[in-house]
Scaffold this motif. Structure first.
Motif, PDB file in Angstrom:
ATOM      1  N   ARG A 134      13.892 -21.730   8.269  1.00 31.29           N
ATOM      2  CA  ARG A 134      12.437 -21.608   8.416  1.00 31.29           C
ATOM      3  C   ARG A 134      11.906 -20.429   7.600  1.00 31.29           C
ATOM      4  O   ARG A 134      11.154 -19.598   8.090  1.00 31.29           O
ATOM      5  CB  ARG A 134      12.055 -21.450   9.893  1.00 31.29           C
ATOM      6  CG  ARG A 134      12.325 -22.653  10.761  1.00 31.29           C
ATOM      7  CD  ARG A 134      11.661 -23.936  10.230  1.00 31.29           C
ATOM      8  NE  ARG A 134      10.247 -23.792   9.959  1.00 31.29           N
ATOM      9  CZ  ARG A 134       9.280 -24.085  10.832  1.00 31.29           C
ATOM     10  NH1 ARG A 134       9.611 -24.544  12.028  1.00 31.29           N
ATOM     11  NH2 ARG A 134       8.024 -23.961  10.503  1.00 31.29           N
ATOM     12  N   THR A 135      12.282 -20.387   6.323  1.00 27.22           N
ATOM     13  CA  THR A 135      11.769 -19.329   5.451  1.00 27.22           C
ATOM     14  C   THR A 135      10.258 -19.436   5.259  1.00 27.22           C
ATOM     15  O   THR A 135       9.609 -18.476   4.835  1.00 27.22           O
ATOM     16  CB  THR A 135      12.473 -19.355   4.082  1.00 27.22           C
ATOM     17  OG1 THR A 135      12.337 -20.666   3.513  1.00 27.22           O
ATOM     18  CG2 THR A 135      13.941 -18.998   4.203  1.00 27.22           C
ATOM     19  N   ASP A 136       9.701 -20.617   5.554  1.00 23.01           N
ATOM     20  CA  ASP A 136       8.252 -20.799   5.453  1.00 23.01           C
ATOM     21  C   ASP A 136       7.489 -19.938   6.461  1.00 23.01           C
ATOM     22  O   ASP A 136       6.282 -19.717   6.314  1.00 23.01           O
ATOM     23  CB  ASP A 136       7.884 -22.269   5.669  1.00 23.01           C
ATOM     24  CG  ASP A 136       8.363 -22.793   7.017  1.00 23.01           C
ATOM     25  OD1 ASP A 136       9.575 -22.703   7.301  1.00 23.01           O
ATOM     26  OD2 ASP A 136       7.515 -23.279   7.804  1.00 23.01           O
ATOM     27  N   ILE A 174       6.793 -14.173  -3.510  1.00 19.89           N
ATOM     28  CA  ILE A 174       5.773 -14.440  -2.481  1.00 19.89           C
ATOM     29  C   ILE A 174       4.985 -13.187  -2.105  1.00 19.89           C
ATOM     30  O   ILE A 174       4.205 -13.212  -1.155  1.00 19.89           O
ATOM     31  CB  ILE A 174       6.403 -15.055  -1.213  1.00 19.89           C
ATOM     32  CG1 ILE A 174       7.333 -14.030  -0.519  1.00 19.89           C
ATOM     33  CG2 ILE A 174       7.131 -16.339  -1.520  1.00 19.89           C
ATOM     34  CD1 ILE A 174       7.790 -14.466   0.854  1.00 19.89           C
TER      35      ILE A 174
END
Length: 337
Positions: free
Chosen positions: A120-122, A311
């Protein structure tokens, strides 16, 4: 080699921060003749208390006390929403005892590792943003939770429990907001798997403890005390700051923190006003602002930049929007109480 570069980078950043403070303090000496009065400028109680807290924190950090506890509790988490909530409030509660800066140094890398493990790097940008806000809120619970509160606690002589009561409305509302924001995350099932145990390295324990203390921060405090002590002795600055700060402490606490961070803002305002409750509110709300408003904010950003350089802009945008939301609500709380 990369580890050496990171340590060198940290060292240079700390040295630059100290150098700027030192240069400004030195420049002020040309307007106020150096004397034994300089010693009286320095709030030695703040310096000694900060050193003692750093020492205790380094001992706990090297013993991995909090990380071992968190790893055990993490094994009970089974969905993504609970995970984000757990990680966020870990930073809140740990910052109460080990300061907001150290909380993020310890747990943001741990968060990234955990979210990578469950795929779940999002959620990294959102979670780390919430963690940073949570750390800046958690440090309000006790006056030893952050350097700016240590400054104000020793300068004001406000009782330990009263310090907490001043900030209680802001803490309570922030906790509700943090909890509500975690519900944005869908409760998808995750499998963390077995959480490996960690064993503290006791080799050269005391050496690592004392070498981990941020001596540059202590020297920066001394330089800032001398600078602001000299500014008090210069009629123009004394008149200017007193006429603008007195009666507007919350505004100046919030505004100054956005540009010089809340530690120098706390030292500056407490030197020109005795309305400590307003200053406490102002600089604590101020820490929830821009990236430079609190050292804790910069710590999280640097970790994100190091791990996910691609990011960092998205992180900065989301982080800033969330912080502005919290700042707006906190200012609303101030005007309504």
């Amino acid at each position: 080699m990369n580890g050496f570069k990171d340590r060198l980078s940290d060292f240079l950043k700390e040295e630059i921060i100290f150098s700027v403070s030192f240069i400004l303090a030195l420049a002020s000496c040309f307007f106020v003749k150096p004397s034994m009065d300089y010693i009286d400028y320095i709030n030695w109680e703040t310096i000694l208390l900060l050193f003692a807290i750093m020492l205790v924190v380094e001992i706990l950090k090297n013993l991995a006390v909090f990380e071992m506890l968190v790893r055990r509790l993490l094994a009970k988490v089974n969905d993504s929403r609970t995970l984000v909530c757990f990680l966020t409030f870990t930073c809140f509660f740990s910052s109460i005892f080990i300061t907001n800066d150290v909380s993020l140094i310890v747990f943001v890398p741990f968060t990234i590792l955990t979210l990578r493990r469950v795929g779940r790097t999002d959620l990294i940008i959102f979670t780390v943003s919430l963690e940073t806000i949570a750390a800046n809120v958690g440090c309000m619970v006790l006056p030893i939770g952050a350097p700016h509160n240590i400054v104000l606690y020793t300068a004001s002589n406000i009782p330990f429990d009263s310090f907490f009561l001043v900030l209680l409305p802001y803490i309570a509302v922030s906790l509700i907001m943090l909890l509500a924001l975690t519900f944005i995350v869908s409760p998808e099932e995750i499998n963390i798997g077995s959480v490996e145990k960690i064993e503290p390295d006791m080799k050269n324990f005391l050496k690592k403890v004392f070498s981990g203390i941020d001596y540059y921060l202590l020297l920066t405090f001394i330089a800032l005390f001398i600078l602001i002590g000299n500014l008090e002795c210069i009629p123009f600055f004394n008149t200017f700051f007193k006429s603008h700060i007195m009666g507007n402490e919350v505004f100046w606490g919030v505004a100054a923190s956005q540009f010089i961070s809340n530690v120098p803002a706390a030292i500056l305002l407490s030197s020109f006003s005795s309305n400590y409750e307003a200053i406490i509110i102002g600089v604590n709300i101020g820490g929830l602002g821009t990236l430079v408003a609190s050292m804790a904010n910069l710590i999280s950003y640097r970790i994100i930049q190091k791990e996910f350089d691609g990011i960092k802009i998205r992180y900065l945008v989301e982080f800033t929007l969330l912080n502005l939301l919290f700042m707006a609500v906190m200012l609303g709380v101030y005007f309504l109480t």
